[in-house]
Design a protein around this motif. Structure first.
Motif, PDB file in Angstrom:
ATOM      1  N   LEU A 112       0.822  -1.204   0.000  1.00 54.46           N
ATOM      2  CA  LEU A 112       0.000   0.000   0.000  1.00 54.46           C
ATOM      3  C   LEU A 112       0.860   1.259   0.000  1.00 54.46           C
ATOM      4  O   LEU A 112       0.563   2.235  -0.694  1.00 54.46           O
ATOM      5  CB  LEU A 112      -0.921  -0.001   1.223  1.00 54.46           C
ATOM      6  CG  LEU A 112      -2.158  -0.895   1.148  1.00 54.46           C
ATOM      7  CD1 LEU A 112      -2.874  -0.895   2.488  1.00 54.46           C
ATOM      8  CD2 LEU A 112      -3.099  -0.440   0.052  1.00 54.46           C
ATOM      9  N   THR A 113       1.919   1.227   0.780  1.00 59.46           N
ATOM     10  CA  THR A 113       2.820   2.381   0.848  1.00 59.46           C
ATOM     11  C   THR A 113       3.445   2.661  -0.516  1.00 59.46           C
ATOM     12  O   THR A 113       3.484   3.810  -0.983  1.00 59.46           O
ATOM     13  CB  THR A 113       3.915   2.135   1.894  1.00 59.46           C
ATOM     14  OG1 THR A 113       3.295   1.881   3.165  1.00 59.46           O
ATOM     15  CG2 THR A 113       4.847   3.320   2.012  1.00 59.46           C
ATOM     16  N   ARG A 139       2.302   1.658  -3.389  1.00 56.20           N
ATOM     17  CA  ARG A 139       1.233   2.000  -4.324  1.00 56.20           C
ATOM     18  C   ARG A 139       0.918   3.490  -4.272  1.00 56.20           C
ATOM     19  O   ARG A 139       0.789   4.153  -5.302  1.00 56.20           O
ATOM     20  CB  ARG A 139      -0.017   1.177  -3.999  1.00 56.20           C
ATOM     21  CG  ARG A 139      -1.174   1.427  -4.933  1.00 56.20           C
ATOM     22  CD  ARG A 139      -2.431   0.733  -4.424  1.00 56.20           C
ATOM     23  NE  ARG A 139      -3.497   0.874  -5.398  1.00 56.20           N
ATOM     24  CZ  ARG A 139      -3.774  -0.006  -6.357  1.00 56.20           C
ATOM     25  NH1 ARG A 139      -3.046  -1.098  -6.473  1.00 56.20           N
ATOM     26  NH2 ARG A 139      -4.757   0.207  -7.202  1.00 56.20           N
ATOM     27  N   ARG A 140       0.763   4.020  -3.071  1.00 58.25           N
ATOM     28  CA  ARG A 140       0.439   5.439  -2.920  1.00 58.25           C
ATOM     29  C   ARG A 140       1.544   6.333  -3.484  1.00 58.25           C
ATOM     30  O   ARG A 140       1.272   7.357  -4.122  1.00 58.25           O
ATOM     31  CB  ARG A 140       0.174   5.745  -1.454  1.00 58.25           C
ATOM     32  CG  ARG A 140      -1.113   5.123  -0.950  1.00 58.25           C
ATOM     33  CD  ARG A 140      -1.417   5.535   0.460  1.00 58.25           C
ATOM     34  NE  ARG A 140      -2.771   5.129   0.814  1.00 58.25           N
ATOM     35  CZ  ARG A 140      -3.383   5.473   1.934  1.00 58.25           C
ATOM     36  NH1 ARG A 140      -2.742   6.222   2.821  1.00 58.25           N
ATOM     37  NH2 ARG A 140      -4.619   5.076   2.180  1.00 58.25           N
ATOM     38  N   GLU A 141       2.775   5.932  -3.268  1.00 54.82           N
ATOM     39  CA  GLU A 141       3.885   6.721  -3.793  1.00 54.82           C
ATOM     40  C   GLU A 141       3.905   6.665  -5.319  1.00 54.82           C
ATOM     41  O   GLU A 141       4.132   7.685  -5.995  1.00 54.82           O
ATOM     42  CB  GLU A 141       5.205   6.200  -3.225  1.00 54.82           C
ATOM     43  CG  GLU A 141       6.445   6.930  -3.719  1.00 54.82           C
ATOM     44  CD  GLU A 141       6.428   8.426  -3.383  1.00 54.82           C
ATOM     45  OE1 GLU A 141       7.000   9.202  -4.169  1.00 54.82           O
ATOM     46  OE2 GLU A 141       5.832   8.804  -2.345  1.00 54.82           O
ATOM     47  N   GLN A 174      -8.104  -0.543  -2.183  1.00 53.88           N
ATOM     48  CA  GLN A 174      -7.309   0.611  -2.552  1.00 53.88           C
ATOM     49  C   GLN A 174      -7.943   1.443  -3.666  1.00 53.88           C
ATOM     50  O   GLN A 174      -7.517   2.539  -3.915  1.00 53.88           O
ATOM     51  CB  GLN A 174      -5.907   0.157  -2.998  1.00 53.88           C
ATOM     52  CG  GLN A 174      -5.136  -0.518  -1.877  1.00 53.88           C
ATOM     53  CD  GLN A 174      -5.168  -2.020  -2.016  1.00 53.88           C
ATOM     54  OE1 GLN A 174      -4.919  -2.567  -3.075  1.00 53.88           O
ATOM     55  NE2 GLN A 174      -5.507  -2.702  -0.944  1.00 53.88           N
ATOM     56  N   GLN A 186      -5.274   1.950   6.883  1.00 54.99           N
ATOM     57  CA  GLN A 186      -5.535   1.975   5.461  1.00 54.99           C
ATOM     58  C   GLN A 186      -6.931   1.442   5.178  1.00 54.99           C
ATOM     59  O   GLN A 186      -7.462   0.621   5.922  1.00 54.99           O
ATOM     60  CB  GLN A 186      -4.512   1.075   4.716  1.00 54.99           C
ATOM     61  CG  GLN A 186      -3.074   1.374   5.066  1.00 54.99           C
ATOM     62  CD  GLN A 186      -2.573   2.634   4.390  1.00 54.99           C
ATOM     63  OE1 GLN A 186      -3.289   3.239   3.613  1.00 54.99           O
ATOM     64  NE2 GLN A 186      -1.366   3.039   4.687  1.00 54.99           N
ATOM     65  N   ASP A 190       3.119  -1.226   6.033  1.00 58.30           N
ATOM     66  CA  ASP A 190       1.744  -0.742   5.873  1.00 58.30           C
ATOM     67  C   ASP A 190       0.990  -0.715   7.196  1.00 58.30           C
ATOM     68  O   ASP A 190       0.129   0.138   7.410  1.00 58.30           O
ATOM     69  CB  ASP A 190       0.990  -1.630   4.876  1.00 58.30           C
ATOM     70  CG  ASP A 190       1.477  -1.450   3.450  1.00 58.30           C
ATOM     71  OD1 ASP A 190       2.106  -0.409   3.164  1.00 58.30           O
ATOM     72  OD2 ASP A 190       1.241  -2.351   2.632  1.00 58.30           O
ATOM     73  N   VAL A 247       1.348   6.172  -7.309  1.00 57.91           N
ATOM     74  CA  VAL A 247       0.220   6.965  -7.821  1.00 57.91           C
ATOM     75  C   VAL A 247       0.548   8.453  -7.767  1.00 57.91           C
ATOM     76  O   VAL A 247       0.227   9.211  -8.685  1.00 57.91           O
ATOM     77  CB  VAL A 247      -1.057   6.635  -7.030  1.00 57.91           C
ATOM     78  CG1 VAL A 247      -2.173   7.625  -7.358  1.00 57.91           C
ATOM     79  CG2 VAL A 247      -1.518   5.214  -7.323  1.00 57.91           C
ATOM     80  N   ARG A 248       1.221   8.876  -6.694  1.00 56.21           N
ATOM     81  CA  ARG A 248       1.633  10.279  -6.598  1.00 56.21           C
ATOM     82  C   ARG A 248       2.586  10.654  -7.733  1.00 56.21           C
ATOM     83  O   ARG A 248       2.625  11.806  -8.180  1.00 56.21           O
ATOM     84  CB  ARG A 248       2.287  10.554  -5.241  1.00 56.21           C
ATOM     85  CG  ARG A 248       1.296  10.773  -4.104  1.00 56.21           C
ATOM     86  CD  ARG A 248       1.973  11.375  -2.897  1.00 56.21           C
ATOM     87  NE  ARG A 248       2.887  10.443  -2.263  1.00 56.21           N
ATOM     88  CZ  ARG A 248       2.546   9.642  -1.254  1.00 56.21           C
ATOM     89  NH1 ARG A 248       1.314   9.666  -0.778  1.00 56.21           N
ATOM     90  NH2 ARG A 248       3.428   8.823  -0.722  1.00 56.21           N
TER      91      ARG A 248
END
Length: 501
Positions: free
Chosen positions: A140-141, A143-145, A493, A489, A483, A147-148
């Protein structure tokens, strides 16, 4: 650049609710299974057979990606392997000498077709398909990075992170980009990947998830378990080592070991539940280890009874070992119905309460008027155990004692086993006597942690250097849980909950 053609039509309706698919949820749920073969003219058909042998590792979905030298081809479906890949027309749509396959039980991401593996992406170096068994604890960590940074995720599974990490890498050779991606991920993984030119296997540095190497007609095979080699008549070569990356192409075999060596910590649940009894895992026969669990359980907690009764099917080998060690006769006091549909809809609570009887029926002739010991592999929520004890009493058992061929599960798993949070684990929230009272048994006992280790040939558990990942029993997690240390979270997602087609 490779072209990609494929089909992702669903074979049936989307599963309604978790309870429709998994009953009352009182079981350990399978992980996933992976398979890959390089250089064989019947690659897709062989992959389908291998996945059939690995069906126990995931019954929600199955997929195969093949490469014919020019194009990648994909067939991914919800449902069982035999529902799709036994058809000749489907295999005919998967030409080529190279293929990878996957059977899925979801531990991250929804049961929707976009999450069915192998995942595929077009990279600047060509096509890239990947199948994953395990779970990333920093997925998840990452993934978020990503996407950013502008990544557009097409699934809700953590496996897709690997695709994007490879795509973002600035390294020259593809294998260097792949290894750079592996260095970024944490957790448990056995990966099988296919490119235009290569079949690649990778195992996490602790060897939490299994991966074996086989050979058929001179062609290399990668699979989650040896039973997948047996079904196709392939020769077992060796286990892929923890932290090893192995590459097959037309030039031969290339081995990389990009991680510092460390003591392996394979998952103990492969022996308790996940692997098929006829597989060899880590050089040990799963069947013999499970018999050893039962024998050790008999040494630790036997009571005077008339028969030993397994809870089928996973409790059978341990019950055999218990019977042999204790001298108490083994009887099939419960008969399992193997033809119950996993997606049977139970529309009312009254019908739902009868669900256990759809899967298990008492063999009254073997248990009536007798004192019995029930042997099962593990205890999660206890709801199924309670129903089975009641079933035995209703069938005339004089006494019902319950024994578990593993220690109490008191912690959740983050490496690919879909266990409830701690609050949903019976042993984490109740004393032994409270658990005995809840399931209604005359006595209840679990295999000790040291006894579990003795059954696999160790003198006991060394807290300073445990030989297995046993965190569900001990709380000793072998990797970072990135995560879990972040802000809580969401379960899924993606904001869009897609349908199954």
């Amino acid at each position: 650049m490779s072209n990609f053609s494929g089909s992702t039509a669903a074979t049936g309706e989307r599963d309604q609710r978790d309870i429709d698919l998994h009953g009352d949820g009182d079981t350990l749920r399978e992980e996933c299974g992976v398979f890959g073969i390089y250089g064989h003219p019947d690659a897709a058909a062989i992959t389908a057979l291998g996945l059939h042998a690995l069906q126990h590792r995931g019954q929600e979905a199955a997929g195969i990606v093949s490469f014919d030298g020019h194009r990648f081809h994909s067939e991914r479906r919800l449902g069982l392997v035999g529902d799709t890949f036994s058809r000749g027309d489907v295999i005919a749509r998967l030409p080529g000498d190279n293929a990878v396959g996957h059977v899925r039980y979801s531990t991250t991401g929804e049961t929707i077709l976009r999450n069915v593996q192998p995942l595929f992406a077009e990279l600047n170096a060509g096509g890239f398909a990947i199948a994953h068994n395990g779970n990333l604890t920093n997925g998840l960590t990452l993934r978020r990075e990503l996407v950013r940074q502008g990544a557009m995720m097409q699934s809700t599974t953590d496996t897709e992170v690997v695709l994007h990490l490879v795509a973002h890498s600035k390294r020259g050779r593809f294998i260097e980009r792949y290894i750079e991606a592996l260095r970024a991920i944490e957790g448990a993984y056995a990966l099988v990947a296919l490119t235009n030119k290569k079949l690649i296997g990778a195992r996490d540095p602790l060897g939490i998830r299994p991966l074996v190497l086989g050979e058929l007609d001179g062609c290399p095979i990668l699979a989650s378990e040896t039973c997948a080699l047996d079904i196709i008549g392939a020769k077992y070569v060796r286990d892929i080592e923890p932290g090893e990356v192995i590459v097959f192409d037309e030039k031969g075999t290339e081995i990389h070991k990009p991680f510092p060596p460390q003591p392996p910590r394979p998952c103990i649940f492969e022996y308790i539940y996940f692997a098929r009894p006829d597989s060899i895992v880590g050089g040990r026969s799963v069947y013999e280890v499970r018999k050893g669990f039962g024998a050790q359980l008999a040494r630790e907690s036997h009571v005077d009874v008339d028969v030993v009764v397994p809870v089928p099917d996973s409790g059978v080998p341990a019950a055999v070992g218990y019977s042999q060690e204790s001298g108490v006769p083994f009887e099939l006091g419960i008969i399992r119905n193997h033809y119950v549909g996993r997606t049977f809809i139970q529309p009312t609570q009254s019908v739902r309460e009868l669900g256990v009887r759809m899967k298990h029926a008492p063999n009254r002739a073997a248990i009536e008027g007798k004192r019995i010991i029930l042997i099962d592999d593990s205890l999660v929520r206890g709801t199924t155990s309670k129903k089975i004890v009641r079933m035995m009493r209703d069938a005339g058992a004089k006494e019902v004692h319950f024994r578990l061929a593993s220690p109490p599960i008191i912690n959740p798993d983050y490496y690919g086993i879909d266990l409830p949070d701690r609050g949903g684990l019976l042993a984490a929230t109740h004393t032994l006597e409270q658990m005995r009272d809840i399931i209604g048994a005359d006595s209840l006992a679990f295999l000790s942690i040291d006894g579990m280790y003795r059954a696999v040939g160790e003198p006991g558990r060394d807290p300073a250097n445990p030989k297995f990942s046993d965190h569900c029993f001990t709380g000793d997690y072998p990797t970072h849980l990135t995560d879990q240390t972040q802000v809580e979270q969401p379960q899924h997602q993606l904001s869009l909950l897609a349908e199954a087609s």
